[in-house]
Structures are given as C-alpha cells and as structure tokens.
Design a protein around this motif. Structure first.
Motif: not given
Length: 339
Positions: A94, A198, A258
């Motif tokens: 990440s 994400s 992440c």
C-alpha cells in the motif's frame, strides 16, 4: 510534580475513551487522539521520576500505563516477527504516491521512475495506490489486472489496485462532498476469493514541512483555525468510515483493507474501519511504524488491515524511501488460519 502528574494521567485516561466517541458529537475532543503518544511518553517519564525517588506516587502513571497497554502497542512495537516463507505466501503493498510528484512538491528528479523501480524491486503480488495519477512511466504494466478510479475537477486524484491474480469483480465507493474515495476488487487467489479495498479518507491538510520559525509564530487565531480544520476533517472521516463499514459488512469474502485513513490508530475512525481485522503493523511490525513524513511526530496514518483468519508473516514500512509525503507498506500474508 504530583499535581502535574495527575493532570497528565487524567488527560490520558480521557484520551483512552476517544476511539469510542464519535467525532460528530465530540469533535473538540477527537483532536486529542493526535497527542496520545506524547501523553504516553510523559506518563512514562513521570513513572521513572517517582521510581528513581522510590515514591508511592509511582502508582498514578503506573496504573495509567497499565490501563493503556493496548494503546502502547499501536504506537510502538518492540519486536518484529518474521515467519518462514512458503510458496503459498503472497504480498500486498500500500502506497500513497502523492500524484507521483505531479506538481513538483519535491525537487528530486525522476520520482515517477523511482517509484516504479521500487515497486518492481519489491514485486508485490497486489499493489494498492492512493493519490494515483496515470503518468506514462508509472502504469505498472507487469500487472495484468487492475481497478483504477479517478475523479476531481481541477486536480484529478485516483485510487488504484493492481493485481497478478485475476480480478472477477470491481467497483468504487464515492464520498459525498469530497474528492476522496475507495476502490475495491474481488481477486481470485487459487480457490479463494479475496476482497481488496484501497481507500483514501478525508485529508487533515497538515503540511510535512512546518519549520521551527513557523511554529514559533503560531498565534491563537492560527491555532483555532487548525483546530477547526482538524475537527471538520474528523467529522467527514466518520461519515466516510461508516459508508465503508456498511459496504464491507455485506461482503462474503475475506477482506484486506489498505490505504491512507488520515487518522491515528487511537481514533474512532480507525476503530470503525478496522472492526475485527488484524493491523499488520501490530502483528508483525517494529518500532514506531511511521508512515507519514511529518517533521516532529512519528505519524502512523497508513494501514494494511487483514481478515482475522489470515496469517500475517511479515510487515515492513520503508522509511528510507523519500519519494512522497507517505512511506510504502508491504505485508506478506498466507490464507492459512492463523494459529
């Protein structure tokens, strides 16, 4: 000294409650979460002060530190744990890349190429990128599968997931009144399906390059302005965290989350997003786990959170890679049930 110790300990105990208090109702207190590591250090100094003098007042900070033992682990991890590699392991990175230095915040040359080379060297199986900008030399062409979403009016900011494993479903979560967002992808790993998120939550917009002179000139009006900005950001983050939580509670797969939460591990927002997942830094990290290049404070605001059934085998924060205001994170995982 005893009076000061009681004040510090009382403030610390109040800060322990903040992960359970919604910023929407307690915005003026939520800012205190940023200072909890400092409060823990001061309590430790008081503890040592009374210990050296063999005074009974040692119990004031002693009990405070004991009650906050779980918070200490979020701030500083004493020992890194690295488990042996297996063929079935996979890695997740990440990284908030700050638009690959699109607006030349840093004078360093070739930052996009350096980031691309770093990713190539570490070779993660899954790469989550926040503040993504689709520059020609950073397309990560070695990844056959991807989920990229970009939005914004004047500045186009994106979130992206790149994967060596097949993506069978993907989507996004947009936040009302914000250019921040979340992308997700369902990834097929052998016989398992994983849900990858994400995310990039509302920024608190504090510069990484505050100078000593600027701090000395900080007057009451500027302090109030910063305080108000932090409070408003935390309120927005709470709304965004609740949208995320609602989305992945309906997910039937094992989750990996992440991204850049723009908040500390002592906050309501972190607790809301993490729920029952493992924080890979807490499990296998070491030191302060600093993820944001803030001059005076070891800020940890980027995370890799994984399903509680996964085995976390290694975690690294690359604090020597200065090509963004954030540092890249890398976790090595296994889908075995953790022992």
């Amino acid at each position: 000294m005893l009076f000061l110790n009681v004040i510090v300990s009382t403030t610390t105990l109040l800060a322990y409650l903040l992960p359970f208090l919604a910023p929407r109702w307690f915005a003026f207190l939520s800012v205190l979460t940023l200072f909890l590591p400092f409060l823990l250090i001061v309590n430790l100094l008081f503890f040592l002060f009374w210990f050296i003098q063999l005074k009974k007042f040692i119990f004031v900070s002693g009990i405070t530190l004991l009650l906050g033992i779980t918070f200490i682990n979020k701030f500083y991890n004493l020992q890194e744990t690295i488990l042996p590699k297996e063929e079935s392991d996979f890695t997740v990175m990440s990284y908030n890349v700050r638009l690959f230095n699109k607006f030349k915040w840093y004078s360093k040359a070739n930052i996009p190429q350096q980031i691309a080379q770093f990713v190539s060297e570490k070779n993660p199986d899954i790469l989550c990128v926040q503040e993504y900008s689709e520059l020609e030399k950073t397309r990560f062409s070695t990844y056959p599968y991807k989920q990229v979403f970009k939005e914004g009016k004047n500045i186009i900011v994106g979130n992206a997931i790149f994967s060596k494993y097949k993506i069978i479903n993907k989507g996004k979560i947009s936040f009302p009144g914000s250019s921040n967002n979340v992308v997700f992808a369902d990834i097929l790993k052998e016989k398992d399906t994983l849900r990858l998120y994400s995310m990039h939550l509302q920024s608190i917009k504090i510069s990484t390059d505050i100078e000593d002179e600027a701090i000395e000139k900080m007057d009451e009006s500027k302090s109030k302005y910063i305080y108000k900005r932090l409070s408003n950001a935390f309120k927005k983050q709470q709304e965004q965290a609740e949208l995320i939580k609602k989305h992945y509670r309906a997910c039937p797969y094992k989750k990996i989350v992440c991204g850049d939460l723009n908040n500390s591990a002592f906050s309501y927002v972190y607790r809301a997003v993490k729920e029952t997942m493992q924080d890979t830094f807490e499990t296998n990290g070491s030191g302060f786990g600093k993820t944001y290049n803030f001059k005076y404070y070891p800020a940890r605001i980027d995370y890799i959170l994984v399903d509680k059934t996964m085995l976390v085998k290694q975690f690294d924060t690359f604090n020597d890679f200065y090509n963004s205001d954030h540092f890249p994170l890398l976790a090595r995982l296994n889908l075995k049930h953790r022992r």
